[in-house]
Design a protein around this motif. Structure first.
Motif, short mmCIF file in Angstrom:
data_model
loop_
_atom_site.label_atom_id
_atom_site.label_comp_id
_atom_site.label_asym_id
_atom_site.label_seq_id
_atom_site.Cartn_x
_atom_site.Cartn_y
_atom_site.Cartn_z
N ASP A 197 41.42 -17.19 39.28
CA ASP A 197 40.21 -16.36 39.38
C ASP A 197 39.80 -16.15 40.84
OD1 ASP A 197 40.03 -16.14 36.63
OD2 ASP A 197 38.65 -17.82 36.43
N PHE A 198 39.93 -17.20 41.65
CA PHE A 198 39.61 -17.07 43.06
C PHE A 198 40.53 -16.06 43.74
CE2 PHE A 198 40.27 -18.40 47.50
CZ PHE A 198 38.98 -18.21 47.98
N LEU A 199 41.83 -16.17 43.46
CA LEU A 199 42.78 -15.22 44.03
C LEU A 199 42.51 -13.79 43.56
CD1 LEU A 199 46.08 -17.30 43.88
CD2 LEU A 199 44.68 -16.77 45.89
N ASP A 200 42.18 -13.64 42.30
CA ASP A 200 41.86 -12.31 41.77
C ASP A 200 40.64 -11.73 42.47
OD1 ASP A 200 44.02 -12.40 40.04
OD2 ASP A 200 42.82 -13.00 38.30
N THR A 201 39.66 -12.59 42.77
CA THR A 201 38.46 -12.13 43.48
C THR A 201 38.83 -11.66 44.88
OG1 THR A 201 37.05 -13.63 42.23
CG2 THR A 201 36.19 -12.83 44.32
N LEU A 202 39.67 -12.42 45.58
CA LEU A 202 40.12 -12.01 46.91
C LEU A 202 40.84 -10.66 46.84
CD1 LEU A 202 41.48 -15.28 48.55
CD2 LEU A 202 39.34 -14.09 49.03
N LYS A 203 41.70 -10.52 45.85
CA LYS A 203 42.43 -9.26 45.70
C LYS A 203 41.48 -8.09 45.48
CE LYS A 203 46.72 -11.15 43.80
NZ LYS A 203 47.59 -11.19 42.61
N THR A 204 40.43 -8.30 44.72
CA THR A 204 39.46 -7.24 44.46
C THR A 204 38.65 -6.91 45.71
OG1 THR A 204 39.27 -7.90 42.15
CG2 THR A 204 37.46 -6.61 43.05
N LEU A 205 38.20 -7.94 46.42
CA LEU A 205 37.38 -7.70 47.62
C LEU A 205 38.16 -7.02 48.73
CD1 LEU A 205 35.37 -11.06 47.87
CD2 LEU A 205 34.46 -8.78 47.35
N PHE A 206 39.43 -7.35 48.86
CA PHE A 206 40.23 -6.84 49.98
C PHE A 206 41.36 -5.94 49.50
CE2 PHE A 206 38.35 -10.87 51.32
CZ PHE A 206 37.73 -10.49 52.50
N MET A 211 35.86 -6.91 57.54
CA MET A 211 35.03 -7.88 56.85
C MET A 211 35.56 -9.26 57.19
SD MET A 211 34.54 -8.64 52.79
CE MET A 211 33.23 -7.58 52.28
N TYR A 212 34.68 -10.19 57.39
CA TYR A 212 35.03 -11.57 57.71
C TYR A 212 34.30 -12.46 56.72
CZ TYR A 212 35.69 -15.80 60.46
OH TYR A 212 36.04 -17.05 60.88
N SER A 213 35.02 -13.31 56.04
CA SER A 213 34.43 -14.20 55.04
C SER A 213 34.96 -15.61 55.21
CB SER A 213 34.75 -13.73 53.62
OG SER A 213 34.26 -12.44 53.40
N ILE A 214 34.10 -16.57 54.99
CA ILE A 214 34.51 -17.98 54.98
C ILE A 214 34.15 -18.53 53.61
CG2 ILE A 214 34.11 -20.28 55.92
CD1 ILE A 214 33.46 -18.96 58.59
N TYR A 215 35.11 -19.15 52.97
CA TYR A 215 34.90 -19.78 51.68
C TYR A 215 35.12 -21.28 51.87
CZ TYR A 215 35.52 -15.04 49.94
OH TYR A 215 35.39 -13.70 49.73
N LYS A 216 34.14 -22.07 51.51
CA LYS A 216 34.30 -23.53 51.57
C LYS A 216 34.32 -24.04 50.14
CE LYS A 216 32.20 -24.51 56.01
NZ LYS A 216 31.22 -25.35 56.72
N MET A 217 35.39 -24.78 49.81
CA MET A 217 35.52 -25.29 48.46
C MET A 217 36.47 -26.47 48.46
SD MET A 217 38.06 -22.41 46.77
CE MET A 217 36.74 -21.25 46.65
N GLN A 218 36.46 -27.19 47.40
CA GLN A 218 37.40 -28.28 47.20
C GLN A 218 38.76 -27.67 46.85
OE1 GLN A 218 36.67 -31.51 47.70
NE2 GLN A 218 34.58 -30.91 48.23
N ALA A 219 39.82 -28.26 47.34
CA ALA A 219 41.16 -27.72 47.08
C ALA A 219 41.45 -27.60 45.59
CB ALA A 219 42.22 -28.59 47.76
N ILE A 255 45.23 -9.10 54.84
CA ILE A 255 44.32 -10.21 55.10
C ILE A 255 45.08 -11.35 55.77
CG2 ILE A 255 42.81 -9.59 53.17
CD1 ILE A 255 43.97 -12.03 51.66
N GLU A 256 44.33 -12.22 56.38
CA GLU A 256 44.89 -13.42 57.00
C GLU A 256 44.18 -14.61 56.36
OE1 GLU A 256 45.38 -15.34 61.45
OE2 GLU A 256 43.96 -13.72 61.13
N ILE A 257 44.94 -15.56 55.89
CA ILE A 257 44.36 -16.76 55.27
C ILE A 257 44.66 -17.94 56.18
CG2 ILE A 257 44.43 -18.32 53.30
CD1 ILE A 257 45.14 -15.89 51.56
N VAL A 258 43.60 -18.61 56.62
CA VAL A 258 43.71 -19.79 57.47
C VAL A 258 43.13 -20.96 56.70
CG1 VAL A 258 43.00 -20.84 59.64
CG2 VAL A 258 43.46 -18.37 59.54
#
Length: 79
Positions: free
Chosen positions: A15-24, A1-9, A29-32
Motif C-alpha cells: 500500500d505504501f509503494l502504491d501510494t508513492l506510485k500515485t503521488l509521483f 515535490m520533496y517528501s519525508i516519510y518516517k516509519m518503522q521498517a 524519484i530518488e529513494i534514500v
C-alpha cells in the motif's frame, strides 16, 4: 515535490509503494534510506518549552479540532 516519510521498517508494505506510485506518477524519484533517530519527543518538548511556540501550537490544534482556518489543496494543482 520533496517528501519525508518516517516509519518503522516493518510498516513498509505494498500500500505504501502504491501510494508513492500515485503521488509521483510518471516522474523519476530518488529513494534514500537512513536509520532515523528517535527525536520526536525531544522536538515536541523543545517546541513546547517556548511560551510563544506553545501558544501557537495549541491554537493550531484548536483550529484543527474546530475545523477553522484550514488550508486545503488538490495535489494535482501542485504539478
Amino acid at each position: 515535490m520533496y517528501s519525508i516519510y518516517k516509519m518503522q521498517a516493518d510498516e513498509l508494505n505494498k500500500d505504501f509503494l502504491d501510494t508513492l506510485k500515485t503521488l509521483f506518477k510518471h516522474k523519476q524519484i530518488e529513494i534514500v534510506i537512513s536509520e532515523a533517530e528517535q527525536v520526536e519527543e525531544n522536538e515536541t518538548n523543545y517546541l513546547l518549552h517556548n511560551a510563544n511556540n506553545c501558544e501557537h501550537l495549541m491554537k493550531a490544534l484548536e483550529n484543527i479540532a474546530q475545523k477553522k482556518n484550514l488550508v486545503s489543496f488538490d495535489i494535482d494543482d501542485l504539478t
